[in-house]
Design an enzyme around this catalytic site. Structure first.
Site, mmCIF file in Angstrom:
data_model
loop_
_atom_site.group_PDB
_atom_site.id
_atom_site.type_symbol
_atom_site.label_atom_id
_atom_site.label_comp_id
_atom_site.label_asym_id
_atom_site.label_seq_id
_atom_site.Cartn_x
_atom_site.Cartn_y
_atom_site.Cartn_z
ATOM 1 C CD GLU A 110 -0.293 -5.901 -4.884
ATOM 2 O OE1 GLU A 110 -0.687 -7.013 -5.302
ATOM 3 O OE2 GLU A 110 0.432 -5.783 -3.880
ATOM 4 C CG HIS A 111 2.193 -5.576 -8.642
ATOM 5 N ND1 HIS A 111 1.710 -6.575 -7.827
ATOM 6 C CD2 HIS A 111 3.127 -4.924 -7.909
ATOM 7 C CE1 HIS A 111 2.334 -6.531 -6.659
ATOM 8 N NE2 HIS A 111 3.197 -5.550 -6.672
ATOM 9 C CG HIS A 143 -19.233 28.500 15.525
ATOM 10 N ND1 HIS A 143 -19.914 27.730 16.422
ATOM 11 C CD2 HIS A 143 -18.322 27.678 14.935
ATOM 12 C CE1 HIS A 143 -19.438 26.474 16.367
ATOM 13 N NE2 HIS A 143 -18.472 26.420 15.482
ATOM 14 C CG ASP A 193 7.649 -7.812 -6.014
ATOM 15 O OD1 ASP A 193 6.743 -6.966 -5.898
ATOM 16 O OD2 ASP A 193 7.504 -8.881 -6.640
ATOM 17 C CD GLN A 223 1.700 -10.763 -8.083
ATOM 18 O OE1 GLN A 223 2.710 -10.145 -8.372
ATOM 19 N NE2 GLN A 223 1.209 -10.774 -6.862
#
Lengths: 432, 432
Positions: B327-328, B420, B361, B260
């Site tokens: 994220e991960h 309506h 990935d 990373q």
């Protein structure tokens, strides 16, 4: 209403006919919203009190609706409205529940499984406008899917009335999300409060709901901030496009056009028809129905930018509609379902003579928070998924990494990312 | 790497530890992107040529990759990389295909049916960065779901190389979307071209893909324009959070942290562990592995803002991770699946010792375009649904309006929207 013969127009004029009134955000609104965010960030609840006094004309010490006010709401709403709220909620729930995504798993290689699971968004912020009238139906459209999604905390802001109370019908509808916390806050200050958090209003992870130009701009600014929160969709004036053939009922079509036009002077209304007779009959019906409409002044202003368009055939009408991507599309034609596969962009579709858009606004079961302004080309209306996020999960065994690892290592080397390759290769060595 | 004992910290310090480096968009970037949009709006392809000469150092007359260049790409990519691209694409397809939403229908009242159907977004614009290395894997992650969604037109921009060609591996991967049109354009000018359209680049309905600060700001500005287009998600620096217990393999964990960290100096990397021994072993392994890493300089800068955190137990680690919303997320613990239901916010989760993030990935099958910067609290990674929109459909018969109409009329009156109510009541009169 302006009449247009599509096949007499050149391309630039056609494009102009489909042009929506531009919603240029004035510098006043943009700067005003910025000032509201700054004040709420600095002074929190004190700023909210000031804005509420200034914009809503009410001095509130405490914004949150307490148990007492919730209890009084039940007494204040007529029994038939209470029953209608319950009936609409049940239908909205039935339709939305059936659309809830299921987790799934795939073995993408021997020993390697990928999954996708759903999780509720933890804290959601809902905005229910009051404007010319309070909108309990919007509270239903937000609270029912929030409950179905399993959101742990539901925060709802709605503007206070002149006496400092919240609209009781909105409170009843909000109860569809048990444990909902309702705050009497309106406009940009409500959005700023839910986006930033204050001593009394919790900071939310995602904001939902329609609103005026100030609310819309505030949602956009909230989404733009660093570490900002998500918003449901860009909001704009409501719109309907009706495609009608010679067999359509002119009174129904006129009523549908007017029910959209009464929303606001910036609402947009389009009729596409292959029948001169129907076109003229609708024009006459619109005038006739306007004479007895309480909100005729608003509707007349909306009709100024609206169009009755003569097209060659229904096929051409569908093509125009796809290019326009209306929020609401009514197919008042003889075989409406035969055209459904041809529609590629619309927020919500109403098939046939007996399905007024107003049914979807309240209680067909579909959501009435829909993409406007052509956003239907890429956006969807609200669903339970709007209140959830999906997480992917993968798990490899020694066998799994042995099978899929070499592919990853080759691609990592090809991209020049050696540490990526090593994280795989270290395991390949030991898995062997 | 900095070592921290979570239970020695007060709340403000804990919050500071989880604070991501602020990605404040500089005024230079904001104004620069605005200037790019203005130039592309005014001068179209000429502006694109100027920016490409200035930023990419290449004079291009024509941006689009032709059949010749596509054909040459196949020869230029080594056979093992070609095979790996095909293998990864097949796994990505298998997982994404299984997640495609199905249309469904519910009879919400007798004679009233509500449906939800999916439609591809007609024209999608994909961005594949080249930065320090071209990223064919990103082309796969965008093109495979675009094809599965059925998008009619797929436009892909990627920066030209010094010799004016596109990266051949990116071209091979792009072929996963048959008929894809690839343009050799990078940076904010690529986004502006797809957002505005020029003589050569089509205007797109939604933009996808990661990029640097300029690309990210350009996507945000595209989404802000009136009648603007949709974007996939806010993009930011990549990040990983690893939760490891005493049984984890320190070399594996260190390799995952480094894979990373090598992405860029602003990547963020966190380890949470209940084991002092493992923490020190990982710290030593990181140093050892860094000595042989080509991108060590980048990784070292990322590690400066990264942390090794000692926690009380895995339960506490999960709570910290949920607050951070990485994220991960790697769960290098003995019973990873036992903790899965407790994770409420993460982009993608990697279970156990044998599932490096690098697998996801490239080729586990899940998508690597994921929410960063805490956006995983409310956003999901890409899926086929990201390339589609849903449309709701309703159809009432005379029976249907008779059953559901009164509820709609009551609510319309309660909201003061008489037009309506009338659209419903006119039909109720005739349906009877």
């Amino acid at each position: 209403m302006k009449r247009i013969d599509w096949n007499q127009l050149d391309e630039p004029t056609r494009a102009a006919v489909l042009q929506r009134p531009v919603q240029a955000v004035s510098n006043t609104v943009r700067a005003g919203v910025q000032a509201v965010f700054e004040a709420v960030a600095e002074r929190g609840d004190d700023a909210l009190r000031d804005f509420t006094a200034r914009f809503d004309g009410v001095a509130l010490e405490d914004f949150e609706v307490g148990a007492d006010e919730f209890a009084r709401a039940a007494d204040a709403v007529p029994a038939d409205v209470q029953a209608a709220i319950a009936e609409a909620a049940a239908r909205i729930e039935a339709f939305h529940r059936a659309g809830i995504a299921s987790p799934y798993a795939v073995e993408t290689a021997p020993g390697l499984t990928c999954q996708r699971v759903q999780r509720p968004i933890r804290r959601v912020g809902l905005y229910v406008p009051a404007g010319s009238a309070p909108l309990p139906s919007t509270a239903l459209m937000l609270c029912v899917p929030a409950r179905l999604a399993g959101c742990a905390e539901v925060v709802l802001c709605t503007p206070p009335r002149a006496d400092g109370s919240a609209d009781p019908a909105v409170l009843l509808a909000a109860r569809q999300a048990p444990g909902v916390r309702v705050f009497k806050l309106g406009g940009a200050q409500a959005i700023a409060a839910m986006a930033l958090g204050t001593a009394s209003v919790p900071r939310c992870d995602k904001l939902f709901g329609p609103g005026n130009a100030w609310v819309d701009e505030a949602k956009r600014q909230a989404a733009q901030r660093p570490g900002g929160i998500a918003i449901d969709m860009p909001a704009g004036p409501s719109e309907v496009l009706v495609i009608a053939d010679s067999g359509a009922n002119a009174a129904f079509v006129a009523a549908d056009l007017l029910s959209q036009a009464e929303h606001g002077p910036d609402s947009q209304v389009l009729l596409l028809t292959d029948s001169d007779l129907l076109l003229e009959a609708v024009a006459a019906e619109v005038e006739a129905q306007l004479t007895t409409l309480p909100r005729a002044a608003i509707a007349r202003r909306a009709l100024e930018s609206s169009r009755l368009v003569r097209v060659r055939d229904i096929e051409q009408a569908i093509a125009i509609s796809n290019a326009y991507a209306p929020e609401h599309l009514i197919l008042a034609v003889r075989e409406p379902r035969a055209w459904l596969d041809r529609i590629d962009s619309a927020g919500s579709i109403f098939l046939g003579d007996w399905t007024p858009e107003a049914l979807g606004d309240y209680c067909s079961g579909s959501n009435h928070v829909l993409p406007t302004g052509g956003a239907a080309r890429a956006w969807s209306g609200l669903s339970v998924a709007s209140f959830q996020k999906a997480i992917t999960v993968q798990e490899a065994s020694r066998t799994g990494i042995a099978n899929a690892g070499p592919c990853a290592a080759i691609l990592a080397h090809a991209e020049g990312l050696q540490a990526h390759a090593r994280a795989v290769e270290l395991r390949l060595e030991q898995a062997a």
